[in-house]
Design a protein around this motif. Structure first.
Motif, PDB file in Angstrom:
ATOM      1  N   CYS A  15      43.070  36.800  39.223  1.00 56.34           N
ATOM      2  CA  CYS A  15      44.194  36.025  39.767  1.00 56.34           C
ATOM      3  C   CYS A  15      44.092  34.555  39.393  1.00 56.34           C
ATOM      4  N   ALA A  18      45.437  33.958  35.871  1.00 58.20           N
ATOM      5  CA  ALA A  18      46.857  34.258  35.651  1.00 58.20           C
ATOM      6  C   ALA A  18      47.717  33.011  35.777  1.00 58.20           C
ATOM      7  N   ARG A  71      46.670  41.202  43.074  1.00 51.52           N
ATOM      8  CA  ARG A  71      46.430  42.472  42.379  1.00 51.52           C
ATOM      9  C   ARG A  71      45.916  43.478  43.393  1.00 51.52           C
ATOM     10  N   ALA A  75      42.598  47.387  40.554  1.00 53.87           N
ATOM     11  CA  ALA A  75      43.613  47.300  39.501  1.00 53.87           C
ATOM     12  C   ALA A  75      43.273  46.164  38.561  1.00 53.87           C
ATOM     13  N   LYS A  76      43.714  46.298  37.315  1.00 55.71           N
ATOM     14  CA  LYS A  76      43.451  45.284  36.302  1.00 55.71           C
ATOM     15  C   LYS A  76      44.644  44.343  36.114  1.00 55.71           C
ATOM     16  N   ASN A  77      45.818  44.763  36.512  1.00 52.54           N
ATOM     17  CA  ASN A  77      47.015  43.977  36.290  1.00 52.54           C
ATOM     18  C   ASN A  77      47.296  43.073  37.506  1.00 52.54           C
ATOM     19  N   THR A  79      50.012  40.904  39.577  1.00 55.17           N
ATOM     20  CA  THR A  79      51.452  40.937  39.833  1.00 55.17           C
ATOM     21  C   THR A  79      51.883  39.682  40.610  1.00 55.17           C
TER      22      THR A  79
END
Length: 314
Positions: A15, A18, A71, A75-77, A79
């Motif tokens: 995070c 990102a 996230r 999880a790897k993604n 959002t």
């Protein structure tokens, strides 16, 4: 300290990285070029991070775009959670909203302005409710018997407030007789000043033009004895009047009877400054000044001194 608390204070690495995702979300919510540099980030909880970007909007100095990303567990993604514009420590903020009734000050109303009065305003009370029984042999008693007086007043409530002055208030079957009488006596008002409204008005007038003002303290006399005082009607005449002296600072204002100013009608006329008497100087005569003391004064000998007389001395 628990392990959950330690994890919530430690920003999630994915995070935190990102930043580009957060910038794209801020630019989509705002406009390109408005979102500035990345200034800081805050960990909101487990795998929840808020990125702050500088706001370059001219009208939002000190504000920051806050983009929260998260996230799911394992999880790897990353959002997007939400995007919002928040004020910073030195942000330019609007003042706290205050209702218009509290913002209004004396003198704010101008031509064409309307000031609505609340239905439950403590300063007002109903002008005529019909609860009082009319006196015997009165016009109201003749026109409306006591048993149906309240019903007629209730039926004519809208008529008292909506009918324009000068129109005929008398209708069939005697209805409107009370409204006609009220209009004739000058009492055609749905609400009148209450005792509370009268007291606060009296306090306000006494504070502006009362006995405790500096002008009244230095006045030669009170307004109660001034010829420029115009008396008021009703119970207010016992304490107030209207000043009619154009040279007074209270001209046209409601003044207390204990107020006063230098323009009192019976103020003493200022005396003229005293004129000193002219100096007495007689240039037409001469004054005799003796050069020697009198013989009988006892200060000189009666026997003349020859040597002194030769020199001009006695």
């Amino acid at each position: 300290m628990s392990a959950a608390t330690t994890r919530s204070r430690t920003p999630d690495r994915l995070c935190v990285e990102a930043v580009d995702l957060a910038r794209e979300a801020a630019e989509e919510a705002a406009a390109p070029g408005v979102v500035g540099e990345h200034v800081s980030l805050v960990s909101e909880g487990d795998r929840v991070v808020t990125h702050f970007f500088e706001c370059k909007e001219p009208g939002y100095r000190g504000w920051r775009w806050a983009v929260t990303v998260t996230r799911a567990s394992r999880a790897k993604n990353v959002t997007l959670d939400e995007t919002v514009l928040l004020p910073g420590a030195d942000a330019l903020l609007a003042p706290e909203w205050v209702p218009w009734s509290e913002r209004l000050r004396p003198g704010d109303m101008g031509p064409g302005d309307l000031l609505p009065t609340e239905a439950e305003d403590l300063r007002l009370e109903p002008g005529f409710t019909g609860e009082d029984v009319p006196p015997p042999n009165s016009v109201i008693a003749d026109a409306a018997p006591s048993h149906d007086l309240a019903e007629r007043v209730e039926a004519e409530d809208a008529e008292l407030t909506d009918r324009r002055p000068g129109t005929d208030a008398t209708i069939d079957n005697g209805r409107g007789a009370i409204a006609a009488l009220a209009e004739e006596l000058g009492m055609r008002r749905a609400r009148v000043l209450s005792r509370y409204g009268l007291h606060i008005a009296a306090d306000r007038w006494d504070e502006a033009f009362g006995a405790k003002t500096p002008m009244a303290q230095a006045a030669p006399a009170a307004c109660v004895t001034c010829g420029f005082l115009v008396p008021m009607a009703g119970s207010l005449r016992q304490a107030f009047g209207v000043c009619a002296n154009e040279f007074s600072p209270a001209d046209g204002h409601v003044v207390s009877l204990t107020y006063g100013c230098g323009g009192h009608s019976e103020a003493a006329v200022m005396p003229k400054p005293p004129t000193p008497a002219p100096h007495v100087f007689d240039s037409m005569g001469t004054d005799e000044f003796p050069l020697r003391p009198a013989r009988d004064s006892g200060s000189v000998s009666s026997e003349p001194d020859g040597a002194s007389e030769d020199l001009g001395h006695s």
